[in-house]
Motif scaffolding. Structure first.
Motif, short mmCIF file in Angstrom:
data_model
loop_
_atom_site.label_atom_id
_atom_site.label_comp_id
_atom_site.label_asym_id
_atom_site.label_seq_id
_atom_site.Cartn_x
_atom_site.Cartn_y
_atom_site.Cartn_z
N GLY A 40 13.68 -20.56 5.62
CA GLY A 40 12.35 -20.77 5.05
C GLY A 40 11.46 -19.57 5.28
O GLY A 40 10.71 -19.15 4.40
N TYR A 41 11.54 -18.99 6.48
CA TYR A 41 10.75 -17.78 6.78
C TYR A 41 11.18 -16.63 5.88
O TYR A 41 10.34 -15.93 5.32
N ILE A 42 12.47 -16.47 5.71
CA ILE A 42 12.97 -15.41 4.83
C ILE A 42 12.48 -15.63 3.40
O ILE A 42 12.08 -14.69 2.72
N ALA A 43 12.46 -16.87 2.96
CA ALA A 43 11.98 -17.17 1.61
C ALA A 43 10.49 -16.87 1.49
O ALA A 43 10.04 -16.35 0.46
N VAL A 44 9.71 -17.17 2.52
CA VAL A 44 8.27 -16.92 2.47
C VAL A 44 8.00 -15.41 2.43
O VAL A 44 7.09 -14.95 1.74
N ILE A 45 8.77 -14.63 3.14
CA ILE A 45 8.56 -13.18 3.20
C ILE A 45 9.21 -12.47 2.01
O ILE A 45 8.76 -11.43 1.57
N LEU A 46 10.25 -13.05 1.44
CA LEU A 46 11.01 -12.38 0.38
C LEU A 46 10.18 -12.17 -0.89
O LEU A 46 10.22 -11.08 -1.47
N LEU A 47 9.43 -13.15 -1.33
CA LEU A 47 8.66 -13.01 -2.57
C LEU A 47 7.60 -11.90 -2.48
O LEU A 47 7.58 -11.03 -3.34
N PRO A 48 6.76 -11.88 -1.44
CA PRO A 48 5.81 -10.76 -1.36
C PRO A 48 6.51 -9.41 -1.19
O PRO A 48 6.03 -8.39 -1.71
N THR A 49 7.63 -9.38 -0.49
CA THR A 49 8.36 -8.12 -0.31
C THR A 49 8.88 -7.61 -1.64
O THR A 49 8.76 -6.41 -1.94
N LEU A 50 9.44 -8.48 -2.43
CA LEU A 50 9.93 -8.07 -3.75
C LEU A 50 8.78 -7.59 -4.63
O LEU A 50 8.92 -6.59 -5.34
N LEU A 51 7.65 -8.27 -4.57
CA LEU A 51 6.50 -7.84 -5.36
C LEU A 51 6.00 -6.47 -4.92
O LEU A 51 5.63 -5.65 -5.75
N ILE A 52 6.01 -6.23 -3.62
CA ILE A 52 5.55 -4.92 -3.13
C ILE A 52 6.52 -3.83 -3.55
O ILE A 52 6.11 -2.76 -3.99
N PHE A 53 7.82 -4.08 -3.44
CA PHE A 53 8.79 -3.06 -3.81
C PHE A 53 8.80 -2.78 -5.31
O PHE A 53 9.16 -1.70 -5.74
N ILE A 54 8.37 -3.74 -6.11
CA ILE A 54 8.32 -3.52 -7.55
C ILE A 54 7.02 -2.82 -7.95
O ILE A 54 7.03 -1.87 -8.73
N THR A 55 5.89 -3.26 -7.39
CA THR A 55 4.60 -2.74 -7.84
C THR A 55 4.10 -1.53 -7.07
O THR A 55 3.38 -0.71 -7.63
N LEU A 56 4.48 -1.38 -5.80
CA LEU A 56 3.94 -0.27 -5.01
C LEU A 56 4.36 1.10 -5.52
O LEU A 56 3.51 2.00 -5.59
N PRO A 57 5.62 1.34 -5.93
CA PRO A 57 5.94 2.66 -6.48
C PRO A 57 5.13 3.00 -7.74
O PRO A 57 4.72 4.14 -7.93
N LYS A 58 4.90 1.99 -8.60
CA LYS A 58 4.09 2.23 -9.79
C LYS A 58 2.65 2.55 -9.40
O LYS A 58 2.04 3.46 -9.96
N LEU A 59 2.12 1.81 -8.44
CA LEU A 59 0.75 2.05 -7.98
C LEU A 59 0.65 3.42 -7.33
O LEU A 59 -0.30 4.16 -7.58
N LYS A 60 1.63 3.77 -6.53
CA LYS A 60 1.62 5.07 -5.86
C LYS A 60 1.65 6.19 -6.89
O LYS A 60 0.90 7.16 -6.80
N LYS A 61 2.49 6.06 -7.90
CA LYS A 61 2.59 7.09 -8.94
C LYS A 61 1.27 7.22 -9.71
O LYS A 61 0.82 8.33 -9.97
N ASP A 62 0.65 6.10 -10.05
CA ASP A 62 -0.62 6.14 -10.78
C ASP A 62 -1.72 6.80 -9.96
O ASP A 62 -2.49 7.61 -10.47
N ILE A 63 -1.80 6.46 -8.67
CA ILE A 63 -2.86 7.03 -7.83
C ILE A 63 -2.61 8.51 -7.59
O ILE A 63 -3.55 9.31 -7.65
N VAL A 64 -1.36 8.89 -7.32
CA VAL A 64 -1.06 10.30 -7.09
C VAL A 64 -1.34 11.11 -8.35
O VAL A 64 -1.92 12.20 -8.28
N ASN A 65 -0.96 10.59 -9.52
CA ASN A 65 -1.24 11.29 -10.77
C ASN A 65 -2.75 11.42 -11.00
O ASN A 65 -3.21 12.45 -11.50
N LYS A 66 -3.50 10.42 -10.63
CA LYS A 66 -4.96 10.48 -10.77
C LYS A 66 -5.53 11.61 -9.92
O LYS A 66 -6.39 12.35 -10.37
N TYR A 67 -5.04 11.71 -8.70
CA TYR A 67 -5.57 12.77 -7.80
C TYR A 67 -5.09 14.14 -8.21
O TYR A 67 -5.81 15.12 -8.05
N VAL A 68 -3.87 14.26 -8.74
CA VAL A 68 -3.37 15.56 -9.17
C VAL A 68 -4.13 16.03 -10.40
O VAL A 68 -4.50 17.20 -10.52
#
Length: 120
Positions: free
Chosen positions: A89-117
């Motif tokens: 149950g703990y793994i299930a509770v942590i798995l969904l936010p972890t998957l969301l972070i791994f999917i959205t964080l690289p896109k967010l990082k790329k957008d922010i870095v491109n904005k600053y560059v």
């Protein structure tokens, strides 16, 4: 009835973990601002460091702390409903936010870095 309690607990624990993460992230930003007297130039330098590694580390550190804090909270929550597979149950509770972070964080990082560059 047992599945209903699991689903309700799962959703409640996901909301708690998300709010905890946002709170820890904002606390980190506020602490950094006060300790290092951050201004726009310092934030830009931090976020653009290593093509986004600074931003990535700022986002990941509170998440790791949230995972550590949520373990006993999740175990207690599943203990209250007498759920047999607490660790799963703990793994299930942590798995969904972890998957969301791994999917959205690289896109967010790329957008922010491109904005600053592009901005400089």
């Amino acid at each position: 009835m047992n599945i209903f309690l699991f689903v309700v607990s799962y959703m409640a624990l996901n909301v708690i973990s998300s709010l905890l993460y946002v709170g820890l992230l904002l606390l980190l930003f506020i602490t950094m601002k006060k300790v290092f007297n951050m201004n726009e130039e310092k934030w830009s330098t931090l976020f653009g460091y290593g093509k986004g590694k600074g931003l990535y580390s700022i986002m990941v550190i509170p998440y790791l702390l949230m995972i550590v804090i949520m373990f006993p909270v999740t175990m207690f929550g599943f203990e209250l409903i007498n759920f047999d597979y607490r660790v799963l149950g703990y793994i299930a509770v942590i798995l969904l936010p972890t998957l969301l972070i791994f999917i959205t964080l690289p896109k967010l990082k790329k957008d922010i870095v491109n904005k600053y560059v592009e901005g400089y």
